[in-house]
Motif scaffolding. Structure first.
Motif, mmCIF file in Angstrom:
data_model
loop_
_atom_site.group_PDB
_atom_site.id
_atom_site.type_symbol
_atom_site.label_atom_id
_atom_site.label_comp_id
_atom_site.label_asym_id
_atom_site.label_seq_id
_atom_site.Cartn_x
_atom_site.Cartn_y
_atom_site.Cartn_z
ATOM 1 N N PRO A 155 0.827 -1.215 0.000
ATOM 2 C CA PRO A 155 0.000 0.000 0.000
ATOM 3 C C PRO A 155 0.863 1.268 0.000
ATOM 4 O O PRO A 155 0.362 2.352 -0.220
ATOM 5 C CB PRO A 155 -0.801 -0.119 1.308
ATOM 6 N N SER A 156 2.165 1.143 0.219
ATOM 7 C CA SER A 156 3.089 2.286 0.271
ATOM 8 C C SER A 156 3.863 2.419 -1.031
ATOM 9 O O SER A 156 5.094 2.519 -1.026
ATOM 10 C CB SER A 156 4.059 2.115 1.444
ATOM 11 N N LYS A 157 3.157 2.418 -2.134
ATOM 12 C CA LYS A 157 3.804 2.417 -3.447
ATOM 13 C C LYS A 157 4.713 3.634 -3.678
ATOM 14 O O LYS A 157 5.767 3.511 -4.287
ATOM 15 C CB LYS A 157 2.750 2.330 -4.542
ATOM 16 N N GLU A 158 4.300 4.800 -3.184
ATOM 17 C CA GLU A 158 5.088 6.016 -3.425
ATOM 18 C C GLU A 158 6.466 5.940 -2.768
ATOM 19 O O GLU A 158 7.474 6.266 -3.400
ATOM 20 C CB GLU A 158 4.333 7.244 -2.926
ATOM 21 N N SER A 159 6.524 5.517 -1.520
ATOM 22 C CA SER A 159 7.821 5.450 -0.837
ATOM 23 C C SER A 159 8.693 4.358 -1.443
ATOM 24 O O SER A 159 9.914 4.512 -1.541
ATOM 25 C CB SER A 159 7.639 5.240 0.664
ATOM 26 N N ILE A 160 8.079 3.268 -1.873
ATOM 27 C CA ILE A 160 8.858 2.200 -2.501
ATOM 28 C C ILE A 160 9.373 2.656 -3.857
ATOM 29 O O ILE A 160 10.522 2.385 -4.214
ATOM 30 C CB ILE A 160 8.027 0.901 -2.604
ATOM 31 N N GLU A 161 8.559 3.383 -4.603
ATOM 32 C CA GLU A 161 8.994 3.908 -5.893
ATOM 33 C C GLU A 161 10.183 4.854 -5.715
ATOM 34 O O GLU A 161 11.140 4.825 -6.504
ATOM 35 C CB GLU A 161 7.853 4.623 -6.618
ATOM 36 N N LYS A 162 10.152 5.658 -4.672
ATOM 37 C CA LYS A 162 11.265 6.563 -4.390
ATOM 38 C C LYS A 162 12.535 5.753 -4.102
ATOM 39 O O LYS A 162 13.610 6.077 -4.614
ATOM 40 C CB LYS A 162 10.911 7.446 -3.189
ATOM 41 N N TYR A 163 12.393 4.707 -3.327
ATOM 42 C CA TYR A 163 13.529 3.832 -3.004
ATOM 43 C C TYR A 163 14.054 3.155 -4.274
ATOM 44 O O TYR A 163 15.265 3.050 -4.490
ATOM 45 C CB TYR A 163 13.091 2.814 -1.958
ATOM 46 N N ILE A 164 13.147 2.716 -5.143
ATOM 47 C CA ILE A 164 13.533 2.086 -6.420
ATOM 48 C C ILE A 164 14.365 3.057 -7.246
ATOM 49 O O ILE A 164 15.401 2.680 -7.825
ATOM 50 C CB ILE A 164 12.284 1.607 -7.204
ATOM 51 N N GLN A 165 13.937 4.304 -7.304
ATOM 52 C CA GLN A 165 14.673 5.303 -8.091
ATOM 53 C C GLN A 165 16.071 5.542 -7.505
ATOM 54 O O GLN A 165 17.038 5.706 -8.259
ATOM 55 C CB GLN A 165 13.885 6.615 -8.170
ATOM 56 N N GLU A 166 16.185 5.540 -6.168
ATOM 57 C CA GLU A 166 17.498 5.687 -5.532
ATOM 58 C C GLU A 166 18.420 4.525 -5.902
ATOM 59 O O GLU A 166 19.594 4.725 -6.209
ATOM 60 C CB GLU A 166 17.350 5.748 -4.010
ATOM 61 N N VAL A 167 17.867 3.321 -5.890
ATOM 62 C CA VAL A 167 18.669 2.135 -6.214
ATOM 63 C C VAL A 167 19.069 2.167 -7.690
ATOM 64 O O VAL A 167 20.229 1.875 -8.030
ATOM 65 C CB VAL A 167 17.899 0.841 -5.864
ATOM 66 N N LYS A 168 18.150 2.537 -8.566
ATOM 67 C CA LYS A 168 18.472 2.631 -9.991
ATOM 68 C C LYS A 168 19.585 3.660 -10.227
ATOM 69 O O LYS A 168 20.477 3.441 -11.059
ATOM 70 C CB LYS A 168 17.235 3.004 -10.799
ATOM 71 N N SER A 169 19.508 4.752 -9.491
ATOM 72 C CA SER A 169 20.532 5.792 -9.615
ATOM 73 C C SER A 169 21.909 5.246 -9.189
ATOM 74 O O SER A 169 22.916 5.514 -9.852
ATOM 75 C CB SER A 169 20.144 6.992 -8.764
ATOM 76 N N LYS A 170 21.946 4.503 -8.104
ATOM 77 C CA LYS A 170 23.204 3.909 -7.643
ATOM 78 C C LYS A 170 23.730 2.874 -8.636
ATOM 79 O O LYS A 170 24.935 2.780 -8.851
ATOM 80 C CB LYS A 170 23.019 3.265 -6.276
#
Length: 173
Positions: A155-170
């Motif tokens: 249900p916390s898709k927004e915070s997970i999406e933010k984390y996904i973007q951080e990982v993709k950036s790394k």
């Protein structure tokens, strides 16, 4: 109606008390009895492990009890989830903990595909633990894959999406 009900009318709770410290030990014989009477009741093993692991600081006994539960319930993703926690948090063995959680997720999916309707909250917990293990190990590819799976059901898709973007950036660097 019967002698048990008649006897029960003579006993009334007078105090509400949370089991803490040495008092927590009092629940264990009841949980062990419950497991003996109904070895297919997965919740008994998970609850006993929680008490042994967190309140009594006895992860070895928690592991032993969970393994008894697995012998009676070899396809239990709930017991595997808790067993992974014993290894990851208490025995400080993240590799084994992660492997057990992968097995738990596999069992969850097998039950789902068989139409058994396993609890989706348990799937979310398993994926959350996998994400935690991936982050600790620094394996960004596994972390990204597990985050993407978690995002589908959380249900916390927004915070997970933010984390996904951080990982993709790394990963891009």
């Amino acid at each position: 109606k019967d002698w048990i009900e008649k006897l029960g009318r003579n006993f009334f709770p007078t105090v509400h008390k949370h089991l803490e410290g040495p008092d927590a030990r009092e629940i264990l014989p009841w949980l062990k009895l419950s497991a003996e009477m109904d070895p297919k009741r997965v919740g008994t093993y998970v609850t006993a492990s929680y008490w042994l692991r967190t309140r009594l600081k006895k992860p070895g006994e928690a592991e032993q009890f969970l393994r008894e539960g697995l012998r009676a319930n070899p396809d239990s993703h709930e017991i595997l989830l808790e067993l992974g926690r014993v290894y990851f948090y208490d025995k400080k063995d993240p590799r084994v903990g992660r492997n057990i959680w992968e097995m738990a997720l596999k069992k969850w999916h097998q039950q789902d595909q068989a139409g058994e309707k396993p609890d989706p909250h348990v799937q979310e917990q398993i994926l959350g633990e996998l994400v935690r293990a991936d982050a600790q190990s620094g394996d960004l590819k596994l972390l990204l894959a597990d985050l993407q799976e978690l995002e589908k059901i959380s249900p916390s898709k927004e915070s997970i999406e933010k984390y996904i973007q951080e990982v993709k950036s790394k990963l891009a660097h």
